[in-house]
Design an enzyme around this catalytic site. Structure first.
Site, PDB file in Angstrom:
ATOM      1  N   SER A  92      38.974  51.494  35.841  1.00 20.17           N
ATOM      2  CA  SER A  92      39.907  50.419  35.877  1.00 20.17           C
ATOM      3  C   SER A  92      39.350  49.108  35.412  1.00 20.17           C
ATOM      4  CB  SER A  92      40.914  50.381  37.050  1.00 20.17           C
ATOM      5  OG  SER A  92      39.598  49.542  37.963  1.00 20.17           O
ATOM      6  N   LYS A  93      40.341  48.105  35.419  1.00 20.44           N
ATOM      7  CA  LYS A  93      39.801  46.896  34.883  1.00 20.44           C
ATOM      8  C   LYS A  93      38.735  46.402  35.792  1.00 20.44           C
ATOM      9  CE  LYS A  93      43.980  45.400  33.616  1.00 20.44           C
ATOM     10  NZ  LYS A  93      45.452  44.472  33.917  1.00 20.44           N
ATOM     11  N   ARG A  94      38.551  46.777  37.200  1.00 24.32           N
ATOM     12  CA  ARG A  94      37.441  46.195  37.704  1.00 24.32           C
ATOM     13  C   ARG A  94      36.088  46.448  37.252  1.00 24.32           C
ATOM     14  NH1 ARG A  94      36.596  49.183  42.011  1.00 24.32           N
ATOM     15  NH2 ARG A  94      38.053  50.785  41.633  1.00 24.32           N
TER      16      ARG A  94
END
Ligand code: GLU
Ligand code: ZN
Length: 468
Positions: A238-240
């Protein structure tokens, strides 16, 4: 003929997981001399945006994933879905369900309380007394109640679902709009898709779609469900985990060849080979080489591949991409050295094009100040005389070439009884502002005589000022 498709929902940018699915579907088609279709699944009007359609098209173009048909837009095919809905109802494969939200909620609560799997109970399956015309309803698919749905997944092997586990799913909402499982089936059928390569988050939809295809008398395609991508911490990517949008990788200075090569190896292998040109991928790819388990993203490997392609590519090609980054940085390169020559000089030492552009800024732009550490170490009063002598030697050169620059540097160092490095490094700081650059003679040559002399003057003034 083999025909595959990529069918993204335009509800965000094209992320690396989607791009890898697209790549596998594209490769499979190309490998087998088939065709590849792009279909935009934009029936969700609330969540679909023109920006994300554009992001998908841009991402595909940047990666060079070309399509033979499309882009098709589901939003333009509503008439066709309605036609199929009518047909399914007329043939008894679908029916109107008038159950209220309250009834369905109560049913669900009851099933949960008795620890049953929540599912529609078929209440409206065989209604004899039809409610008044126009009463609110959805349309449900009449799923078979007996038997199994069996398919052989090209990645995961045989998969079996019992029809008892599948309830009568909604294929049109109360407002009449068709749902995902219907539109996908109609499109895959109409577009003659033979192989469906998609994310494994859709595995549970597959038996439902197969049942609808059967009801329509359509051929059942082959399925291949690609496992998901995990971040380096084992959680779903994910963006993390940093950049996940394909275009972000471009902006961060990656080459599309590197990202493609990276993505193909994410879950697919061919012996222990790591580097694959596009042609090689097309020649060697097969779904049988795709792993059943999730693949983990590894940024340092992507960087390694990027560096590999930066070194390997023709400088003229990389130059065009470097131009994009200078443009992003607002730097005009027209008055400085040719970009291809800068690439030639820098390609051994940059992991990304952004890094290369940053490290080459001084060719095109006066730097604001010297790197403090480098200046403290190298621009000291003891090099004042040798640097001045070097400046004069450069000014007198009959020809501005790396060879003559090199010779002038050696002679000047000898005259002042300095090791070459003791003169070359101050020169480097003087002209680039910092302590790293390509080989000094090449750097000076690329920078040109005028800029070199004026930067040496600036450095001499800096030393003089500090000496006071
Ligand atoms: N539009 C679906 C999605 O974005 C994919 C549908 C499919 O591949 O069957 O996840
Ligand atoms: Zn009902």
């Amino acid at each position: 003929m083999i025909k595959t498709r990529f069918a993204p929902s335009p509800t965000g940018y094209l992320h690396v997981g989607g791009a890898r699915t697209a790549l596998f579907a594209w490769l499979y088609a190309r490998r087998h001399g088939g065709q590849f279709v792009l279909r935009i699944e934009d029936t969700d009007r609330e969540r679909s945006t023109p920006e994300s359609v554009q992001a998908i098209l841009d991402g595909m173009a940047w990666l060079g994933l070309d399509y033979d048909e499309g882009p098709y837009y589901q939003s333009e095919r509503m008439d066709r879905y309605n036609e199929v809905l009518d047909q399914l109802i007329a043939e008894g494969h679908a029916y109107r369900c008038y159950c209220s939200r309250e009834r369905l909620d109560a049913l669900r609560a009851e099933q949960m309380a008795s620890k049953q799997k929540p599912r529609y109970d078929g209440c409206c399956r065989d209604l004899t007394a039809t409610p008044e015309r126009g009463a609110p309803h959805v349309i449900r698919f009449r799923n078979p109640t007996e038997g199994d749905v069996v398919f052989k997944d090209d990645i995961r092997g045989p998969i079996v679902f019992n029809n008892k586990e599948l309830d009568d799913l909604i294929i049109a909402r109360t407002d009449g709009t068709p749902t995902y499982n219907l539109t996908v089936v109609v499109d895959d059928w109409d577009m003659g898709i033979t192989h469906i390569v998609r994310g494994d988050d859709h595995v549970n939809n597959t038996p439902r779609q197969i049942n609808i295809l059967k009801a329509l008398g359509a051929d059942i395609p082959q399925y291949a469900h690609v496992p998901m991508i995990l971040g380096d911490d084992g959680k779903r990517l994910s963006k993390r985990h940093g950049a996940v949008s394909v275009m972000q990788y471009r902006d961060d200075g990656y080459l599309p060849e590197a990202l493609l090569n990276y993505l193909v190896r994410l879950g697919w292998s061919h012996g222990d080979q790591e580097v694959f040109s596009r042609d090689e991928m097309v020649e060697l790819f097969d779904l049988s080489g795709v792993s059943k388990s999730a693949a983990a993203f590894n940024t340092s490997k992507l960087q390694w591949l990027n560096q590999h392609y930066i070194k390997e590519h023709a400088a003229a090609d990389t130059a065009k991409r470097l131009a994009f980054h200078f443009n992003q940085m607002g730097i005009d390169t027209s008055a400085g050295p040719a970009l291809a020559e800068v690439v030639e000089a820098q390609c051994e030492r940059a992991k990304t094009l952004v890094e290369m552009a940053e490290n080459s800024r001084f060719f095109y732009q006066e730097f604001e100040s010297y790197d403090e550490k480098a200046a403290n170490k190298n621009l000291k009063v003891d090099v004042q005389q040798p640097l001045q002598a070097l400046r004069d030697a450069f000014a007198a050169l009959s020809d501005w070439s790396a060879q003559l620059i090199h010779d002038a540097l050696i002679v000047t160092a000898e005259q002042h009884e300095l090791k070459l490095g003791k003169l070359a490094q101050p020169l480097r700081v003087a002209i680039s502002g910092g302590g790293v650059s390509p080989p000094i003679d090449v750097t000076v040559e690329l920078l040109g005589r005028d800029t070199t002399l004026s930067r040496l003057d600036r450095a001499l003034a800096f030393i003089a000022e500090r000496a006071e």
